[in-house]
Design a protein around this motif. Sequence first.
Motif, PDB file in Angstrom:
ATOM      1  N   ALA A 305     -18.987 -16.944   0.901  1.00  0.00           N
ATOM      2  CA  ALA A 305     -17.618 -16.525   1.191  1.00  0.00           C
ATOM      3  C   ALA A 305     -17.480 -16.051   2.636  1.00  0.00           C
ATOM      4  N   TRP A 306     -18.447 -15.267   3.100  1.00  0.00           N
ATOM      5  CA  TRP A 306     -18.390 -14.778   4.480  1.00  0.00           C
ATOM      6  C   TRP A 306     -18.341 -15.944   5.469  1.00  0.00           C
ATOM      7  N   ARG A 307     -19.129 -16.993   5.195  1.00  0.00           N
ATOM      8  CA  ARG A 307     -19.139 -18.141   6.117  1.00  0.00           C
ATOM      9  C   ARG A 307     -17.776 -18.801   6.191  1.00  0.00           C
ATOM     10  N   ALA A 308     -17.080 -18.851   5.062  1.00  0.00           N
ATOM     11  CA  ALA A 308     -15.737 -19.435   5.050  1.00  0.00           C
ATOM     12  C   ALA A 308     -14.717 -18.513   5.710  1.00  0.00           C
ATOM     13  N   LEU A 309     -14.865 -17.219   5.508  1.00  0.00           N
ATOM     14  CA  LEU A 309     -13.900 -16.262   6.053  1.00  0.00           C
ATOM     15  C   LEU A 309     -13.903 -16.257   7.578  1.00  0.00           C
ATOM     16  N   VAL A 310     -15.101 -16.293   8.176  1.00  0.00           N
ATOM     17  CA  VAL A 310     -15.158 -16.200   9.643  1.00  0.00           C
ATOM     18  C   VAL A 310     -14.744 -17.488  10.333  1.00  0.00           C
ATOM     19  N   LEU A 311     -14.552 -18.560   9.583  1.00  0.00           N
ATOM     20  CA  LEU A 311     -14.036 -19.800  10.166  1.00  0.00           C
ATOM     21  C   LEU A 311     -12.522 -19.717  10.385  1.00  0.00           C
ATOM     22  N   GLN A 312     -11.882 -18.690   9.785  1.00  0.00           N
ATOM     23  CA  GLN A 312     -10.434 -18.505   9.944  1.00  0.00           C
ATOM     24  C   GLN A 312     -10.133 -17.745  11.232  1.00  0.00           C
ATOM     25  N   ASP A 313      -8.879 -17.807  11.615  1.00  0.00           N
ATOM     26  CA  ASP A 313      -8.427 -17.012  12.762  1.00  0.00           C
ATOM     27  C   ASP A 313      -8.148 -15.603  12.240  1.00  0.00           C
ATOM     28  N   LEU A 314      -9.129 -14.731  12.361  1.00  0.00           N
ATOM     29  CA  LEU A 314      -9.021 -13.394  11.778  1.00  0.00           C
ATOM     30  C   LEU A 314      -7.965 -12.531  12.473  1.00  0.00           C
ATOM     31  N   SER A 315      -7.568 -12.920  13.663  1.00  0.00           N
ATOM     32  CA  SER A 315      -6.570 -12.136  14.390  1.00  0.00           C
ATOM     33  C   SER A 315      -5.189 -12.213  13.736  1.00  0.00           C
ATOM     34  N   LYS A 316      -5.001 -13.159  12.827  1.00  0.00           N
ATOM     35  CA  LYS A 316      -3.713 -13.313  12.152  1.00  0.00           C
ATOM     36  C   LYS A 316      -3.520 -12.292  11.021  1.00  0.00           C
ATOM     37  N   TYR A 317      -4.568 -11.551  10.693  1.00  0.00           N
ATOM     38  CA  TYR A 317      -4.508 -10.649   9.540  1.00  0.00           C
ATOM     39  C   TYR A 317      -4.745  -9.212   9.972  1.00  0.00           C
ATOM     40  N   ASP A 318      -4.050  -8.296   9.318  1.00  0.00           N
ATOM     41  CA  ASP A 318      -4.250  -6.869   9.573  1.00  0.00           C
ATOM     42  C   ASP A 318      -5.352  -6.373   8.634  1.00  0.00           C
ATOM     43  N   LEU A 319      -6.563  -6.285   9.155  1.00  0.00           N
ATOM     44  CA  LEU A 319      -7.710  -5.846   8.372  1.00  0.00           C
ATOM     45  C   LEU A 319      -8.137  -4.429   8.753  1.00  0.00           C
ATOM     46  N   SER A 320      -7.205  -3.688   9.331  1.00  0.00           N
ATOM     47  CA  SER A 320      -7.532  -2.367   9.880  1.00  0.00           C
ATOM     48  C   SER A 320      -7.901  -1.344   8.811  1.00  0.00           C
ATOM     49  N   ALA A 321      -7.512  -1.585   7.557  1.00  0.00           N
ATOM     50  CA  ALA A 321      -7.849  -0.621   6.503  1.00  0.00           C
ATOM     51  C   ALA A 321      -9.326  -0.678   6.137  1.00  0.00           C
ATOM     52  N   ALA A 478     -20.895 -27.556  14.530  1.00  0.00           N
ATOM     53  CA  ALA A 478     -20.646 -28.638  13.573  1.00  0.00           C
ATOM     54  C   ALA A 478     -21.055 -28.278  12.154  1.00  0.00           C
ATOM     55  N   VAL A 479     -21.823 -27.216  11.986  1.00  0.00           N
ATOM     56  CA  VAL A 479     -22.412 -26.902  10.684  1.00  0.00           C
ATOM     57  C   VAL A 479     -21.631 -25.788   9.980  1.00  0.00           C
ATOM     58  N   ALA A 480     -21.127 -26.103   8.781  1.00  0.00           N
ATOM     59  CA  ALA A 480     -20.457 -25.100   7.958  1.00  0.00           C
ATOM     60  C   ALA A 480     -21.435 -24.428   7.006  1.00  0.00           C
ATOM     61  N   GLU A 481     -22.394 -25.205   6.506  1.00  0.00           N
ATOM     62  CA  GLU A 481     -23.358 -24.693   5.536  1.00  0.00           C
ATOM     63  C   GLU A 481     -24.566 -25.620   5.530  1.00  0.00           C
ATOM     64  N   LYS A 497     -36.769 -30.764   5.615  1.00  0.00           N
ATOM     65  CA  LYS A 497     -35.556 -31.563   5.473  1.00  0.00           C
ATOM     66  C   LYS A 497     -34.366 -30.626   5.322  1.00  0.00           C
ATOM     67  N   ALA A 498     -33.270 -30.960   6.016  1.00  0.00           N
ATOM     68  CA  ALA A 498     -32.052 -30.152   5.953  1.00  0.00           C
ATOM     69  C   ALA A 498     -30.902 -30.953   5.358  1.00  0.00           C
ATOM     70  N   TYR A 499     -30.194 -30.322   4.452  1.00  0.00           N
ATOM     71  CA  TYR A 499     -28.938 -30.865   3.936  1.00  0.00           C
ATOM     72  C   TYR A 499     -27.820 -30.090   4.614  1.00  0.00           C
ATOM     73  N   VAL A 500     -26.901 -30.792   5.225  1.00  0.00           N
ATOM     74  CA  VAL A 500     -25.884 -30.149   6.061  1.00  0.00           C
ATOM     75  C   VAL A 500     -24.480 -30.497   5.581  1.00  0.00           C
ATOM     76  N   VAL A 501     -23.671 -29.448   5.362  1.00  0.00           N
ATOM     77  CA  VAL A 501     -22.243 -29.605   5.111  1.00  0.00           C
ATOM     78  C   VAL A 501     -21.544 -29.357   6.434  1.00  0.00           C
ATOM     79  N   LEU A 502     -20.783 -30.326   6.894  1.00  0.00           N
ATOM     80  CA  LEU A 502     -20.173 -30.229   8.220  1.00  0.00           C
ATOM     81  C   LEU A 502     -18.878 -29.423   8.217  1.00  0.00           C
ATOM     82  N   ALA A 503     -18.612 -28.793   9.336  1.00  0.00           N
ATOM     83  CA  ALA A 503     -17.360 -28.069   9.523  1.00  0.00           C
ATOM     84  C   ALA A 503     -16.219 -29.070   9.690  1.00  0.00           C
ATOM     85  N   PRO A 504     -14.979 -28.650   9.429  1.00  0.00           N
ATOM     86  CA  PRO A 504     -13.844 -29.558   9.598  1.00  0.00           C
ATOM     87  C   PRO A 504     -13.806 -30.160  10.999  1.00  0.00           C
ATOM     88  N   GLY A 505     -13.521 -31.453  11.050  1.00  0.00           N
ATOM     89  CA  GLY A 505     -13.406 -32.133  12.332  1.00  0.00           C
ATOM     90  C   GLY A 505     -14.663 -32.835  12.799  1.00  0.00           C
TER      91      GLY A 505
END
Length: 557
Positions: A305-321, A478-481, A497-505
Amino acid sequence: MGACHAFPSIEGAIMSSASPRNMTDYEAVYRSFRWERPEHFNFATDVIDVQASGRPEALALLWSDEGGQARRFTFAELRRHSLQAARFLTDLGLRRGDRVFVLMPRIPEWWFIVLGCMRAGIVFMPGTPMLTAKDIRYRLAAAEARAVITEASCLERFEGLVGTGQVKHWIALGEVPSPWIRYAPEEGTATDGVSFEPTRADEPMLLYFTSGTTGMPKMVLHTHASYGLGHTVTGRYWLDLTPEDRHLTLSDTGWAKCAWGKLFGPWSQGACNVVYDYRGRFDAPRILKMLETQRVTTFCAPPTAWRALVLQDLSKYDLSAIRHAVSAGEPLNPEVIDSWKAATGLHIREGYGQTETVVVVGMFPALEPRVGSMGKPSPGFTVSVIDEQGQEVGPGQEGDIAVRVAPERPVGLFQGYLQDDAANEACRRGDWYVTGDRAVKDADGYFYFVGRADDVIKTSGYRVGPFEVESALIEHAAVAESAVIGVPDERIGQRIKAYVVLAPGYTGSPALATELQEHVKRTTAAYKYPREIEFVTELPKTVSGKIRRAELRGSAR
């Protein structure tokens, strides 16, 4: 400050409005900590009812779902609903020691039912709605379940099972066909005068099934003390909770992490348990918006979940709490920690434990974070890195993570694997319980995770932990996971051997594979680079979200 107390001493701990920092001096707390070992303890009566008596209108459960529905429950209401659940179950004929399989989504009734089971001494066995009929059949038979409790939306999971085995009661919420019994305790179920005999602290409370990353799931038996009392350490010191907090842990109800962060951890400290019920795929923007609107103050998520969360533009959300953020389940890549800190100013503090334990190693608030480290031993635990002979190894040497169980066994450790003498023997080495994970400890006592003992790769005379390579790979844009395994190789023993899930794009190609290999060589020791890279759309995982490297190894042979 250093002691973790049982009831009645726990009353003072959970009722106080202490500083948001429950641990300001790690060494002082660790040295002074002593487990109290009461003869009787029941989380529902000795914690929930204490809260309901002293803070009846305090918010205990703040629930919402992706459809916009919301429900709120105070501690007094939580007490009433769980008493009704206990009365409903015992009126059916269920008795102390009976085992009940509970498979439900994240709805408030799950919490009412498991607390009701605790009150009545009924052993509950959580399961995730992602389980198949085959998974469920195995669990019901292995545990000799006497009852099943689910929701109407999950009935298809039990297709072909109803009426089989030793299950006597098939119970479900909602409109259900015969022979299912409708769970409806609020229809005239009185709670006045409802009471149950005192619960011994060493009585069985719940059964969890291990994730099964390397074989069939084992049954992990916890007592009322080992989880109900033991998780006070999790809630107070690692989650750093107080009665003023709103805590959210992202977890399915079937995972042990739910017990850590959505049940025993927050309520042991009188905090509000924030629950978000989503049934589809993980939606990072929706989670971030919920953190903002619910004013969550402490937050725990698994690495996926953390890996997916930090791919977002976190500046769009008020996480100050949010004042405190943690992660557990698998090691979290330093790059993710850095991204979150850059956006929020908060370091994601890791914790280590298992289905078999409460948090036993953590990056506690009083500790100065170190890159790649999961922290130091929890108060109440002696944790070390040992060799095959059960001897502690020196700083910088790799070995097995182990918890000392003699001369005194820590409270927050499971009773044992049910009906599995071989597993119980295998996890004991002298005075130590061996977790099955490998680590290195530095001269200052900080632990660094290497990997599951079965996952460590032996290549060209070197030992390589998959996490080292995965962490290097995820630094690349390029690597999401990724997941890394060892593949048999006649020349070098195993090749990486590495299995790679790519980031969007990004699109997989031989050129990108080469680029990733060179990136790993530059980022970490050259011998750790993956000689093979396979691009995939997803990675096989257990129901608790852990990567099934054993499955990848099997398919790679």
